[in-house]
Design a protein around this motif. Structure first.
Motif, PDB file in Angstrom:
ATOM      1  N   UNK A 250      52.769 -33.072 -60.253  1.00 48.59           N
ATOM      2  CA  UNK A 250      51.663 -32.118 -60.303  1.00 48.59           C
ATOM      3  C   UNK A 250      50.467 -32.687 -61.059  1.00 48.59           C
ATOM      4  N   UNK A 251      50.707 -33.421 -62.128  1.00 45.35           N
ATOM      5  CA  UNK A 251      49.594 -34.012 -62.871  1.00 45.35           C
ATOM      6  C   UNK A 251      48.846 -35.037 -62.032  1.00 45.35           C
ATOM      7  N   UNK A 252      49.573 -35.804 -61.239  1.00 45.60           N
ATOM      8  CA  UNK A 252      48.921 -36.793 -60.378  1.00 45.60           C
ATOM      9  C   UNK A 252      48.077 -36.101 -59.314  1.00 45.60           C
ATOM     10  N   UNK A 253      48.606 -35.036 -58.724  1.00 42.52           N
ATOM     11  CA  UNK A 253      47.853 -34.292 -57.716  1.00 42.52           C
ATOM     12  C   UNK A 253      46.555 -33.765 -58.315  1.00 42.52           C
ATOM     13  N   UNK A 254      46.646 -33.182 -59.513  1.00 42.80           N
ATOM     14  CA  UNK A 254      45.465 -32.631 -60.168  1.00 42.80           C
ATOM     15  C   UNK A 254      44.460 -33.731 -60.490  1.00 42.80           C
ATOM     16  N   UNK A 255      44.936 -34.884 -60.905  1.00 37.23           N
ATOM     17  CA  UNK A 255      44.014 -35.978 -61.220  1.00 37.23           C
ATOM     18  C   UNK A 255      43.229 -36.414 -59.990  1.00 37.23           C
ATOM     19  N   UNK A 256      43.881 -36.451 -58.838  1.00 43.78           N
ATOM     20  CA  UNK A 256      43.181 -36.798 -57.597  1.00 43.78           C
ATOM     21  C   UNK A 256      42.135 -35.749 -57.245  1.00 43.78           C
ATOM     22  N   UNK A 257      42.483 -34.477 -57.413  1.00 47.04           N
ATOM     23  CA  UNK A 257      41.533 -33.402 -57.111  1.00 47.04           C
ATOM     24  C   UNK A 257      40.355 -33.440 -58.073  1.00 47.04           C
ATOM     25  N   UNK A 258      40.608 -33.755 -59.344  1.00 46.99           N
ATOM     26  CA  UNK A 258      39.520 -33.873 -60.316  1.00 46.99           C
ATOM     27  C   UNK A 258      38.584 -35.023 -59.955  1.00 46.99           C
ATOM     28  N   UNK A 259      39.146 -36.110 -59.456  1.00 49.08           N
ATOM     29  CA  UNK A 259      38.318 -37.243 -59.039  1.00 49.08           C
ATOM     30  C   UNK A 259      37.506 -36.897 -57.792  1.00 49.08           C
ATOM     31  N   UNK A 260      38.088 -36.105 -56.915  1.00 49.82           N
ATOM     32  CA  UNK A 260      37.440 -35.819 -55.637  1.00 49.82           C
ATOM     33  C   UNK A 260      36.326 -34.789 -55.753  1.00 49.82           C
ATOM     34  N   UNK A 261      36.533 -33.746 -56.536  1.00 48.41           N
ATOM     35  CA  UNK A 261      35.647 -32.579 -56.520  1.00 48.41           C
ATOM     36  C   UNK A 261      34.167 -32.888 -56.733  1.00 48.41           C
ATOM     37  N   UNK A 262      33.783 -33.724 -57.713  1.00 46.41           N
ATOM     38  CA  UNK A 262      32.347 -33.928 -57.962  1.00 46.41           C
ATOM     39  C   UNK A 262      31.585 -34.518 -56.789  1.00 46.41           C
ATOM     40  N   UNK A 263      32.247 -35.271 -55.928  1.00 46.82           N
ATOM     41  CA  UNK A 263      31.549 -35.949 -54.833  1.00 46.82           C
ATOM     42  C   UNK A 263      31.680 -35.226 -53.498  1.00 46.82           C
ATOM     43  N   UNK A 264      32.196 -34.004 -53.517  1.00 46.22           N
ATOM     44  CA  UNK A 264      32.297 -33.199 -52.310  1.00 46.22           C
ATOM     45  C   UNK A 264      31.159 -32.192 -52.261  1.00 46.22           C
ATOM     46  N   UNK A 265      30.642 -31.862 -51.076  1.00 49.27           N
ATOM     47  CA  UNK A 265      29.597 -30.827 -50.990  1.00 49.27           C
ATOM     48  C   UNK A 265      30.188 -29.463 -51.313  1.00 49.27           C
ATOM     49  N   UNK A 266      29.426 -28.581 -51.950  1.00 49.52           N
ATOM     50  CA  UNK A 266      29.968 -27.250 -52.266  1.00 49.52           C
ATOM     51  C   UNK A 266      30.304 -26.455 -51.014  1.00 49.52           C
ATOM     52  N   UNK A 267      29.479 -26.579 -49.995  1.00 56.37           N
ATOM     53  CA  UNK A 267      29.718 -25.912 -48.715  1.00 56.37           C
ATOM     54  C   UNK A 267      29.320 -26.874 -47.594  1.00 56.37           C
ATOM     55  N   UNK A 268      29.693 -26.531 -46.383  1.00 54.16           N
ATOM     56  CA  UNK A 268      29.315 -27.330 -45.219  1.00 54.16           C
ATOM     57  C   UNK A 268      28.005 -26.790 -44.653  1.00 54.16           C
ATOM     58  N   UNK A 269      26.969 -27.587 -44.664  1.00 56.22           N
ATOM     59  CA  UNK A 269      25.670 -27.156 -44.139  1.00 56.22           C
ATOM     60  C   UNK A 269      25.633 -27.229 -42.618  1.00 56.22           C
ATOM     61  N   UNK A 270      26.113 -28.336 -42.055  1.00 52.23           N
ATOM     62  CA  UNK A 270      26.099 -28.516 -40.602  1.00 52.23           C
ATOM     63  C   UNK A 270      27.444 -28.050 -40.043  1.00 52.23           C
ATOM     64  N   UNK A 271      27.593 -26.738 -39.880  1.00 50.00           N
ATOM     65  CA  UNK A 271      28.877 -26.199 -39.462  1.00 50.00           C
ATOM     66  C   UNK A 271      29.243 -26.581 -38.037  1.00 50.00           C
ATOM     67  N   UNK A 272      28.255 -26.794 -37.211  1.00 44.40           N
ATOM     68  CA  UNK A 272      28.541 -27.152 -35.816  1.00 44.40           C
ATOM     69  C   UNK A 272      29.291 -28.472 -35.722  1.00 44.40           C
ATOM     70  N   UNK A 273      29.020 -29.396 -36.642  1.00 40.49           N
ATOM     71  CA  UNK A 273      29.632 -30.718 -36.585  1.00 40.49           C
ATOM     72  C   UNK A 273      30.737 -30.929 -37.624  1.00 40.49           C
ATOM     73  N   UNK A 274      30.664 -30.213 -38.753  1.00 46.35           N
ATOM     74  CA  UNK A 274      31.536 -30.577 -39.869  1.00 46.35           C
ATOM     75  C   UNK A 274      32.430 -29.453 -40.381  1.00 46.35           C
ATOM     76  N   UNK A 275      32.425 -28.301 -39.749  1.00 50.37           N
ATOM     77  CA  UNK A 275      33.267 -27.218 -40.224  1.00 50.37           C
ATOM     78  C   UNK A 275      34.730 -27.642 -40.211  1.00 50.37           C
ATOM     79  N   UNK A 276      35.401 -27.458 -41.317  1.00 44.02           N
ATOM     80  CA  UNK A 276      36.790 -27.896 -41.444  1.00 44.02           C
ATOM     81  C   UNK A 276      36.942 -29.083 -42.372  1.00 44.02           C
ATOM     82  N   UNK A 277      35.848 -29.786 -42.659  1.00 41.80           N
ATOM     83  CA  UNK A 277      35.930 -30.876 -43.624  1.00 41.80           C
ATOM     84  C   UNK A 277      35.963 -30.305 -45.043  1.00 41.80           C
ATOM     85  N   UNK A 278      36.431 -31.084 -45.954  1.00 44.04           N
ATOM     86  CA  UNK A 278      36.731 -30.596 -47.296  1.00 44.04           C
ATOM     87  C   UNK A 278      35.461 -30.432 -48.131  1.00 44.04           C
TER      88      UNK A 278
END
Length: 636
Positions: free
Chosen positions: A192-220
């Motif tokens: 569980x700690x490893x999973x959380x560490x990966x999510x902590x690394x990922x979150x800052x570089x992900x968009x808060x929402x998907x702007x182009x829903x026609x092309x990217x809806x479903x991406x993280x």
């Protein structure tokens, strides 16, 4: 490159004990070299989508343990034909075993369950992301973040099923020794700690929402990553994994303990912080609890039906228009016809689009509150002992129960979620092509074989209850066929609110803030707050004032709010309550009878087989032989 692919195949074989037909599913077909896969931006993006591939296959509800083993839906096992994969549903009938496990995600014997393979794809992506020279820095950071999220989620999916799992942090080098290839299981806290560490690394570089829903809806998105982190930490803090005495002796062959020996209350505090962070991020992005807005074609809509459609729409509304949907998978939910009763003789013709075989046991029906917002066996105004006596529909209840329809008393005076979630004999079914208040369908469940023509168990709902919530009100299965597709939520805001309330109660006991977030969900469901409802109507008016009492309330609230969404099965496991829930025989009405007095007689459909060992999945016996460093899960 061929040697590398062959070596990765060997690692998969050692881990799972299965053959490796084609490990690298790269684009274009028949080209299995990493040089080609990462030669430019476009090919690298194609490889990113192969990392997503297994995630999208998790959308299949019939292979989702949270959906099939929750006890919420019964699928008949005596059909003359077998149109779906019944493996998951049959696990509750005692079919699970270690020689050929059902829903075997450890070995990945079909592409939708090849989770370890998908983790290795993610590692390959991370190891080669710097190769395409035409990939911009911004996109690269986002793709790395998406891949880390996927890698984390695949580990989490396995951890919920198996507990301690091997951590596949990197792909092994081709010079690795035999012993290095024979991986062992990591302690569950480390997982569980490893999973959380990966999510902590990922979150800052992900968009808060998907702007182009026609092309990217479903991406993280960042909201998804933060919400999954909350779910992971809630799972780690829960009784199944937090000081569970049933597992304290489980260890690797070298003596390494795989489960914590003692309960750690600090895990709940950590989970509460993560839940609040996710809620704040989602609300800052504009997410809010969904409310149904009638289309122009519906000119008059009473408040009772508006609330029902709000509660259904929180699940069946299109993602782009659902204000509380945090995450869903791109494939649409393909089982609406299984959740829809045959409302007229015309519907019987649609045997393939409207099988009608997802049956809800009576125990789920009786879980829903009374209209006073408390359990029906606690409500001092509800005639619980006389709940099976007959009563006729009247004007006061005409938007819930057809006027002059004879049904049982317990179908009256229930909370709106009861009517939004369930189709039952005499119950109004708003939609299916009819939205005129003077001409609405109602369910006919009595004497199904005579209504449907010649008796055919392939078209029979065996309890007399359907999971109505899983059907978009605009879908038509009667005179013609028109299915309005939607994506079954993985996480929505109401569920996140209840996670936060649960974490607060476990960390601090009952607090005003815990009540606040439960009451947000209850208010949308047309109910008064917890304190007011229990004080005024419950036979146990002080229940909400203790940690144990509020825990029961929150657990029931989650089961009601998220019913049929593939969530309760996971919740009941982490709470260690699934064994208790499944100890009650699965019952329904006497569906072959036409007369109300004969139909409304509870009958046992089957008795679930679920013991202590079933909380975790078995590892296939052959996998333990191939890799001598692996140990089996407890009690298998």
């Amino acid at each position: 490159m061929k040697k590398i692919a062959q070596f990765i195949c060997v690692v998969v074989v050692v881990l799972s004990g299965v053959s490796c037909k084609k490990y690298l599913d790269l684009a274009p077909d028949n080209t299995g070299t990493l040089e080609y896969a990462f030669r430019n931006r476009n090919e690298t993006e194609n490889y990113l989508f192969t990392c997503y591939a297994t995630l999208q296959q998790f959308a299949n509800a019939t292979t989702n343990a949270g959906f099939t083993t929750s006890g919420e839906i019964i699928y008949p096992n005596n059909l003359t034909k077998h149109p779906i994969d019944e493996t998951g549903f049959n696990l509750l009938r005692g079919s699970q075993n270690s020689s050929q496990p059902g829903l075997n995600y450890w070995d990945g014997e079909n592409s939708g369950q090849a989770v370890f393979r998908s983790i290795r794809r993610c590692n390959t992506m991370l190891e080669n992301i710097n190769k395409p020279v035409d990939l911009g820095e911004g996109e690269k950071k986002r793709w790395i973040a998406e891949t880390k999220f996927l890698k984390a989620y695949y580990h989490f999916y396995l951890a919920r099923l198996y507990g301690p799992i091997p951590l596949i942090k990197t792909n092994l080098d081709i010079t690795a020794s035999t012993e290095e290839i024979k991986v062992k299981r990591a302690p569950v806290d480390s997982v569980f700690n490893y999973i959380v560490s990966l999510l902590d690394e990922a979150a800052p570089d992900l968009p808060p929402v998907i702007d182009n829903q026609a092309k990217e809806l479903g991406r993280i998105t960042r909201n998804i990553a933060l919400s999954v982190k909350a779910d992971v930490l809630m799972t780690a803090a829960s009784p199944l994994f937090n000081g569970n005495p049933d597992y304290t002796s489980t260890q690797n062959k070298d003596g390494q303990k795989l489960f914590p020996a003692a309960y750690d209350p600090a895990k709940w505090q950590r989970a509460a912080i993560a839940c609040k962070e996710a809620i704040d991020a989602c609300e800052a992005s504009g997410l809010k609890l969904y409310t149904f807005i009638p289309p122009a074609s519906i000119r008059v809509l009473p408040d009772s039906l508006r609330t029902v459609l709000t509660l259904q729409g929180a699940v069946t509304e299109k993602w782009e228009q659902n204000s509380e949907l945090i995450w869903a998978l791109n494939p649409t939910f393909s089982w609406q016809g299984y959740a829809t009763p045959r409302l007229t003789q015309k519907g019987v013709v649609n045997i393939f689009s409207n099988p009608s075989t997802f049956a809800v046991p009576m125990s789920i029906q009786e879980l829903f509150y009374s209209d006073k917002g408390v359990p029906i066996n606690e409500d001092k105004t509800f005639d619980y002992p006389g709940r099976y006596s007959l009563k006729t529909g009247d004007d006061a209840n005409r938007f819930y129960i057809a006027k002059d329809s004879v049904t049982v008393k317990e179908h009256f005076n229930r909370e709106p979620r009861f009517y939004a979630n369930l189709g039952f004999d005499g119950g109004i079914w708003f939609g299916n092509g009819k939205t005129n208040l003077n001409d609405m369908y109602h369910v006919w469940a009595r004497g199904i074989e005579s209504f449907a023509g010649p008796k055919d168990v392939n078209t029979l709902n065996i309890t007399g209850y359907w999971p109505k919530k899983l059907v978009n009100y605009q879908s038509v299965y009667d005179d013609g066929f028109q299915e309005i597709s939607y994506r079954l939520p993985m996480i929505r805001l109401a569920g996140l609110y209840l996670l936060y309330a649960e974490a607060l109660n476990e960390a601090n006991g009952p607090t005003a803030e815990a009540y606040l977030y439960i009451d947000k969900v209850r208010a949308r469901a047309g109910l008064k707050g917890v304190v007011e409802s229990w004080t005024d109507y419950s036979k146990n008016p002080g229940k909400f004032g203790s940690k144990e009492g509020l825990r029961q309330i929150i657990h029931q609230e989650r089961r009601l709010e998220l019913c049929f969404e593939g969530q309760s099965g996971w919740d009941l496991r982490r709470w260690k309550e699934l064994q208790i829930v499944l100890s009650t025989p699965m019952q329904g009405w006497n569906v072959y009878e036409n007369k109300p007095a004969n139909y409304y007689q509870p009958r046992t459909v089957f008795t679930a087989i679920f013991g202590l060992r079933n909380y975790l999945w078995p590892i296939k016996d052959n996998s333990l032989i191939v890799n001598g460093n692996l140990v089996q899960n407890p009690y298998w």
